[in-house]
Design a protein around this motif. Sequence first.
Motif, short mmCIF file in Angstrom:
data_model
loop_
_atom_site.label_atom_id
_atom_site.label_comp_id
_atom_site.label_asym_id
_atom_site.label_seq_id
_atom_site.Cartn_x
_atom_site.Cartn_y
_atom_site.Cartn_z
N VAL A 171 -7.12 -20.80 74.95
CA VAL A 171 -7.26 -21.51 76.22
C VAL A 171 -7.86 -20.54 77.24
CG1 VAL A 171 -6.13 -22.88 78.02
CG2 VAL A 171 -5.13 -22.80 75.73
N VAL A 172 -8.81 -21.03 78.03
CA VAL A 172 -9.48 -20.21 79.04
C VAL A 172 -9.05 -20.68 80.43
CG1 VAL A 172 -11.75 -19.74 80.10
CG2 VAL A 172 -11.46 -19.59 77.61
N ARG B 202 -10.26 -15.71 82.23
CA ARG B 202 -9.05 -15.24 81.54
C ARG B 202 -8.85 -15.98 80.23
NH1 ARG B 202 -4.57 -12.20 84.51
NH2 ARG B 202 -5.60 -11.55 86.44
N LEU B 203 -8.16 -15.35 79.30
CA LEU B 203 -7.87 -15.95 78.00
C LEU B 203 -6.37 -15.84 77.77
CD1 LEU B 203 -9.32 -17.06 75.39
CD2 LEU B 203 -9.32 -14.70 74.56
N ASP B 204 -5.80 -16.84 77.12
CA ASP B 204 -4.34 -16.84 76.97
C ASP B 204 -3.90 -16.04 75.74
OD1 ASP B 204 -4.84 -18.56 74.85
OD2 ASP B 204 -3.14 -19.84 75.31
N VAL C 250 -12.33 -15.60 70.81
CA VAL C 250 -11.83 -16.93 71.19
C VAL C 250 -11.60 -17.76 69.93
CG1 VAL C 250 -12.35 -19.05 72.46
CG2 VAL C 250 -13.07 -16.82 73.38
N LYS C 251 -10.43 -18.39 69.86
CA LYS C 251 -10.15 -19.30 68.72
C LYS C 251 -10.68 -20.68 69.07
CE LYS C 251 -5.92 -17.36 66.83
NZ LYS C 251 -4.48 -17.55 66.94
N TRP C 252 -11.86 -20.99 68.59
CA TRP C 252 -12.47 -22.30 68.84
C TRP C 252 -11.75 -23.34 67.99
CZ3 TRP C 252 -15.64 -21.69 72.83
CH2 TRP C 252 -16.15 -20.41 73.07
N ASP C 253 -11.60 -24.55 68.54
CA ASP C 253 -10.87 -25.59 67.80
C ASP C 253 -11.77 -26.21 66.72
OD1 ASP C 253 -12.50 -27.52 68.96
OD2 ASP C 253 -10.96 -28.31 70.29
N LEU D 230 -14.66 -26.10 70.21
CA LEU D 230 -14.43 -26.10 71.66
C LEU D 230 -13.18 -25.31 72.03
CD1 LEU D 230 -15.13 -29.90 72.32
CD2 LEU D 230 -16.74 -27.98 72.48
N VAL D 231 -13.11 -24.95 73.30
CA VAL D 231 -11.90 -24.34 73.85
C VAL D 231 -11.59 -25.05 75.17
CG1 VAL D 231 -13.11 -22.49 75.12
CG2 VAL D 231 -10.78 -22.11 74.32
#
Lengths: 132, 132
Positions: free
Chosen positions: B81-82, B74-76, B7-10, B14-15
């Motif tokens: 984005v989840v 799900r992940l984009d 996951v690419k956290w901001d 956060l996501v």
Amino acid sequence: MDWLDSVKWDRDGLVPVIAQEQGSQDVLMFAFMNREALAQTAASGRAVYWSRSRRRLWVKGETSGHVQQVHEIRLDCDNDVVLLKVSQLGHEPADPSIACHTGRHSCFFQKLEGGQWHSVEPVLKDPERIYK
Amino acid sequence: MDWLDSVKWDRDGLVPVIAQEQGSQDVLMFAFMNREALAQTAASGRAVYWSRSRRRLWVKGETSGHVQQVHEIRLDCDNDVVLLKVSQLGHEPADPSIACHTGRHSCFFQKLEGGQWHSVEPVLKDPERIYK
């Protein structure tokens, strides 16, 4: 008061936007809009986003032809998230629509199963043929 | 590699997360998760978000009883984005589910019509009765 002033823009002047397909009700993609993008979307009935990487307005489908016709614009309880109901256009009539730049129907094609992400949706069109 | 590392956290760690109701397919709400929230969500099968205002983990429904049972994560395409497929619980069985803190089914109850935002979904339960 202008309806655009009701939107709580974030520190970058953006609002997150969810695009949901009318009919299938599938969540197709997630992106951002600035004030101008949301104004143009409402005026034109076509989804216009703000590309954070390219730092410019991005008419969805301008290159791919996969434009989004906007049927409804919704705002959430905190006035800081937008939901669009769209028809995703530009694909072969017999096929599912294509919203994702990978050539898939939806951007949310990775599913968590057994502690790993798995791609569970097919590529409907080779991206090299989409972005000629 | 840990699925959480994909996951690419901001910049705030956060996501963004979209919660969609299984069955109705309605988009119920939008919130954020940090790594711990997503880990707990996957482990428990109950949606756990990160409250940016309270700066703490927020088990959805901890006060209201309106918990979310998570069926799919799900992940984009950009891994940032989840999308959750959830059952929204805790409401009267004969009524639509309640995801919004205003007592409405969905947080996206404001619709743009004629250049103005209109509330188009009923309050199903008085928030004063939800948050006792």
